[in-house]
Every structure is written in structure tokens, then in C-alpha cells.
Write an enzyme that holds these catalytic residues in place. Structure first.
Site, PDB file in Angstrom:
ATOM      1  N   LYS A  78      62.188 -40.754 -40.159  1.00  0.00           N
ATOM      2  CA  LYS A  78      61.465 -39.986 -39.136  1.00  0.00           C
ATOM      3  C   LYS A  78      61.896 -38.524 -39.212  1.00  0.00           C
ATOM      4  CE  LYS A  78      60.660 -39.973 -34.118  1.00  0.00           C
ATOM      5  NZ  LYS A  78      61.086 -40.573 -32.817  1.00  0.00           N
ATOM      6  N   SER A 153      57.224 -42.288 -30.134  1.00  0.00           N
ATOM      7  CA  SER A 153      57.017 -41.172 -31.026  1.00  0.00           C
ATOM      8  C   SER A 153      57.252 -41.511 -32.506  1.00  0.00           C
ATOM      9  CB  SER A 153      57.950 -40.019 -30.637  1.00  0.00           C
ATOM     10  OG  SER A 153      59.309 -40.404 -30.777  1.00  0.00           O
ATOM     11  N   SER A 177      60.632 -45.133 -28.146  1.00  0.00           N
ATOM     12  CA  SER A 177      59.963 -44.535 -29.307  1.00  0.00           C
ATOM     13  C   SER A 177      60.127 -45.291 -30.621  1.00  0.00           C
ATOM     14  CB  SER A 177      60.429 -43.091 -29.499  1.00  0.00           C
ATOM     15  OG  SER A 177      59.749 -42.228 -28.622  1.00  0.00           O
TER      16      SER A 177
END
Lengths: 495, 95
Positions: A78, A153, A177
Site C-alpha cells: 500500500k 482505504s 481499512s
């Protein structure tokens, strides 16, 4: 079976048996990315040359007798985790050209284990969001239905795993997330206990809640990745100083769930949730009972306050953490005025997107003179009550199970203009971060539209082994995790 | 809690954010709605409850004070929007 369809542990067996090389595996992943990522849009940055060099190095290490579960395994990271020499944007314009001079500890540990890093995945800006729609660059599409969000996210990491664009990925979880996008994309998303994985090099959003997590195709892979990244780090004083156990050895016993106490919280089955989600979670509860678990009703009575507590504490911490983006040391600078204070304001006004500014404003307000006691301190006190709920429940049970999110994947744009509706997408995941517990989401069914449904299994602090054991037992008893999306390219969707 | 335009401008000043007129209007409305939702917390009597700032039972974690090589200055400055003579460069703050 194509190489890119393998799980980490399957690929690892093939590499160990000499049935394929890390270079071949990495080439297969890169070809898969070329084939589908124009539609899925999981990656912000791809690093094919570096990946192939790492793969070659892994093959050489193996030829010298080394073996290890992640040696030569292609993974994605990420884009809120620092990667030395590779642009790390946090999904924000303000860090568009930021190239970290160091690796996050979690990334460094994967590299040391011989993993191959394919690239950086899309995220809501500074991990603030539940859909990747707050990325400054583009929205990632859900591989199960490209008109829908992947969740967020860590939506880029979840979509990349679901679309076979990597064998596993790192994400981060501040209020859900990792778990929420895992639920919406039909993969396994593990949020470790706060402090289990070092936050060094994780670009801070809300420091008392942030935690690095994993996105994988199955529970065994989650245990493998966690084992590689967990542990103390002198560079993060909140990294728990306790050795990381061998998470995979605990998955080997075949005694079912006899003697395991599973709690079902009434507060997580609420009006307004999608009926198919409730039905799938209740059916999963029955599967656990059939496996021999002792089922208990538990109560987490302050659950309804978690959303308010989270959206005071996280923005308050964010408003302090994001003060560092002032256009001086790194990132964007907007210097049209020649005045330092105005440069700060213009840099931040133009560099941050709408949701980041909204949360900075909210957090600044909650911390400001005259409102601190009513908002921030109040939220911290209710946080104590929420943590107390979990502590009491874990006196009675070993794990708690509940849906991961109230709905399956929603349509791109559906909630983009209504922040409160978007925040409600995390209503079942926030409490765990406030309490510092661990937990994961794994697939437990599909709705009528063919979209995956996530089951959340929560454990007490450092309860990863029991969470993984229950999840593994459920996974072995069901077939949901084996179902894969068929990616329907946009040009064939008749739009 | 209904925020005024002046409240929004004050918060933006504290947060060092330049906002457009449209953004001010939008945040005035959205933050007011979000703060109204938070009123729910006032239902709870927390007079005797201690606040939780961190979930970990950690206090003043210490380590040996051993010198380690720092990140090279040029590596740090490589990300700076402007640098000169080994320093970050900013607009003049003094005449």
C-alpha cells in the site's frame, strides 16, 4: 492453474520443489497486471525492473540452499508505507514526488525474507476513506464488478489480491481499512493487535489507531505474512516487545473448534444492514457451531458510540500528524506569495484533497480552545468504555464474530457526496481499533448480485493465533474463498 | 452545533489551510452535520471515566543511547522543494 492464481503457500511449495522460478512467477504476475490493471486500477506505481532483479536474487539465494515461505514471492505494498527509492504518495498530490530515503520496517522485513515487490497500491488519500475514491489519482475498481468500489482505504491492495495481480499485499488499518476492503473484495484481511507490527515508515494518519495489516487469498497466507512482519522494533516505541509466535504451526491441528468459545454481539446485527449480509453472517455462526465451537451471546453496549469517538480521535490525531506537510522539507510547495505563512496555507490548501481537509478541519476544531473537553476529551473517555466492553466480552469468549461491513460493495460515486454515509461503511470495524484488538475479515458468502460478503473474527490483544485458528477452521469447512472473480473489461460491458 | 462562516475561517486559520469560498460553504454545512451527529456522546455520563490516549500499557520506553549513522544529509535534502548550502530554503521571514 496459472501461476498468478496461486496462493503464497502454494507458490512457495512450487518454488521449493523447483517446479518454477521466482523470475517465472514474477513474469507471470507482471503479465497479469498488464492484462487487467487498466480495468482494475489497483496500482499507483509499478516497479517491474526492480521486481525482476529481486526475483533473480531470490532464485540465486534458493540455489545456494536457502528456503523460506516468502523467498521469491511477489507482493504489493500500500502506498502509505515508505519504500526506499520508490515514490510513496499516500494517494495525495502533496507527496506526488516524494521518494523515501528508507524502507518501512514491515517492508524491510519482507525484503529480508526474499519477497519480490511488484509496486505500490492505490489508497484513499492518507488512508482517509472507505472506497479509494479519495485517492488524488484515480479510483480502484472492484474486480467482482468494475462499476463498484473495492472498499478502502487499502482498496488497491485488496483489489490487487482479488484480481490475482499479486500473491499477497500489505495494507494499513486505522478504522477498518484492511478488513472492510477485504470484505468487499472477497479476500482475507488481517488487522493485527495495535503494536504487533512496527509503524516505522508507515506515514502517520492517526498514531494511536494505525496498524499495518495483510491482504491475502487465504488464512494460511495471512499467518505467513504476519509472521514475517510482526515483532519488536527499536524504531517504534509502541511496537510490542514480545516475540512473534509461529502463526502457521497453530493452524495444523485438526481438532475442529471443540472448546473454543465464540461470542456473537447483538449490537452488530442492526436495522438498515443489507439482509443478505446478516443472513450470511448468521449462517457462518452456524458453521462455527457445527465445528464444535461453544456459542455465546455477548454484548458490546457502547458500539453505537464508536463512530463518533473514531471521527473525533482520528481527525484530531490527523490534524497534528499532517501539520508536517508545510512545503519545506518534502512534497509540494505552492509559493506564489513570497510569504512563509501564506506558503504553508496555499501548499496545504492545494496539496490536500477534500476529505483530508475535512478531517484536518474537524480535528483542529475538536482540539481547539473551548471545545477540547466537549469533543476530544469526551471521545477519549468513551473510548475507555468501548475498550471496557471488549475486555469484559473477552473474559467470556475467545473470539467474537460479526459482519465486516453493513453492505456489500457499493457503486462508485454512490456515497461520494455524503461523508456521514461513507463513514457508516466502517461502523463494524472502528471499535476494534479504538480498543486495540486484533481481527480479520474472510469471505462468508455472496449476495444476489454476486458480490462477496465478509465475516469479521475479532480477538483480544495479541489473540492473533486464536483468530487465525477459528478463521482457518471456517475456511476449511467452506468453499467461499475458492471462488474467484471473472474480470469483465469495460469495453465488453456495453457502456 | 451549527458552525458559522467565521468559525470555519477561524479553524482554517488554525489549520493553515487556504480554502475557496465554495469549500468554506461546503465545510460549514458538512462539519455542522457531523458535529450534530457527535452530540450523541453527550448521552453518556463520563464524569468518573478516565480518558484513553493509548491502548498499550507502555510508559517511557527507553533504549541504549548509542550513536548510529544518521540518514545522509543529501538523501534528506533530495526531497526538499528548495535547498541551498545544505539547508532547506524557505521564503524570507525577516527583512
Amino acid at each position: 492453474m496459472k501461476l498468478y492464481e496461486l496462493t503464497i503457500h502454494e507458490a512457495s511449495e512450487r518454488l521449493a520443489a523447483g517446479e518454477c522460478t521466482a523470475v517465472e512467477l514474477t513474469e507471470a504476475m507482471l503479465e497479469r497486471i498488464v492484462a487487467v490493471d487498466n480495468d482494475v486500477k489497483a496500482y499507483l506505481t509499478l516497479t517491474p525492473e526492480a521486481a525482476l532483479a529481486q526475483a533473480q536474487a531470490a532464485d540465486e539465494r534458493r540455489s545456494q540452499g536457502e528456503n523460506g515461505p516468502l523467498l521469491g514471492i511477489p507482493l504489493a505494498i500500500k502506498d502509505v508505507l515508505c519504500t526506499k527509492g520508490i515514490t510513496t504518495t499516500c494517494g495525495s498530490r502533496i507527496l506526488e514526488n516524494f521518494v523515501p530515503p528508507y524502507d518501512a520496517t514491515a517492508v524491510a522485513r519482507l525484503k529480508a525474507a526474499g519477497a519480490v515487490l511488484l509496486g505500490k497500491t492505490n489508497t484513499d488519500e492518507f488512508a482517509m476513506g472507505s472506497s479509494t475514491e479519495n485517492s488524488a489519482y484515480f479510483t480502484t475498481h472492484n474486480p467482482w464488478d468494475l462499476t463498484r468500489v473495492p472498499g478502502g482505504s487499502s482498496g488497491g491492495s485488496a483489489a490487487a489480491v482479488a484480481a490475482d495481480e499479486c500473491l499477497g499485499a500489505l495494507g494499513t488499518d486505522t478504522g477498518g481499512s484492511v478488513r472492510q476492503p477485504a470484505g468487499l473484495c472477497g479476500v482475507v484481511g488481517l488487522k493485527p493487535t495495535y503494536g504487533r507490527v512496527s509503524r516505522y515508515g508507515l506515514i502517520a494518519y492517526a498514531s494511536s489507531l494505525d496498524q499495518v495489516g495483510t491482504l491475502t487469498k487465504d488464512v494460511t497466507d495471512a499467518a505467513l505474512l504476519l509472521g514475517a512482519i510482526a515483532g519488536h522494533d527499536p524504531r517504534d516505541s509502541t511496537a510490542i516487545d514480545a516475540p512473534a509466535p509461529d502463526y502457521n504451526s497453530g493452524l495444523q491441528d485438526n481438532n475442529g473448534l471443540a472448546g473454543t468459545r465464540v461470542g456473537v454481539p447483538q449490537e452488530y446485527f442492526i436495522d438498515g444492514m443489507q439482509p443478505e449480509v446478516e443472513a450470511a453472517a448468521r449462517a457462518a455462526v452456524d458453521v462455527l457451531a457445527d465445528l464444535g465451537a461453544e456459542m455465546h451471546e455477548v454484548s458490546l453496549p457502547h458500539t453505537e458510540y464508536a463512530l463518533s469517538v473514531y471521527y473525533l480521535i482520528a481527525p484530531a490525531e490527523a490534524s497534528a500528524n499532517l501539520a508536517r506537510y508545510d512545503g519545506v522539507r518534502y512534497g509540494l510547495r505552492v509559493d506564489e506569495s513570497g510569504d512563509l505563512i501564506q506558503t504553508y496555507k496555499d501548499t496545504r490548501g492545494q496539496g490536500f484533497g477534500a476529505e483530508v481537509k475535512r478531517r484536518i478541519m474537524l480535528g483542529t476544531y475538536a482540539l481547539s480552545a473551548g471545545y477540547y473537553d466537549a469533543y476530544y476529551l469526551k471521545a477519549q473517555k468513551v473510548r475507555t468504555l468501548i475498550k471496557g466492553d471488549f475486555d469484559a466480552a473477552f473474559e467470556q469468549v475467545d473470539v467474537i464474530v460479526a459482519p465486516t461491513s453493513p453492505t456489500t460493495a457499493f457503486r462508485i460515486g454512490e456515497k461520494a457526496d455524503d461523508p456521514l454515509q461513507m463513514y457508516l461503511s466502517d461502523v463494524f470495524t472502528l471499535s476494534m481499533n479504538l480498543a486495540g484488538n486484533c481481527g480479520l475479515s474472510l469471505p462468508c458468502g455472496f449476495d444476489a448480485a454476486g458480490l462477496p460478503i465478509g465475516l469479521q473474527i475479532m480477538g483480544p490483544p495479541l489473540g492473533e493465533e486464536q483468530v487465525l485458528r477459528v478463521a482457518h477452521a471456517y475456511e476449511r469447512a467452506t468453499e467461499w474463498h475458492a471462488r474467484r472473480p471473472e474480470i469483465m473489461a469495460t469495453d465488453s460491458m456495453g457502456e | 452545533m451549527k458552525l458559522s462562516r467565521a468559525d470555519v475561517e477561524h479553524i482554517a486559520e488554525l489549520a493553515r489551510l487556504t480554502l475557496s469560498d465554495e469549500e468554506k460553504a461546503l465545510y460549514q454545512e458538512q462539519l455542522s452535520a457531523i458535529l450534530a451527529y457527535f452530540e450523541k456522546l453527550q448521552e453518556l455520563d463520563t464524569a468518573v471515566i478516565s480518558p484513553t490516549a493509548t491502548v498499550l500499557p507502555l510508559h517511557s520506553v527507553m533504549r541504549e543511547d548509542e550513536p548510529r549513522p544518521p540518514t545522509p544529509r543529501e538523501d534528506i535534502l533530495a526531497n526538499a522543494p528548495a535547498a541551498e548550502d545544505g539547508c532547506f530554503e524557505v521564503p524570507a521571514v525577516l527583512d
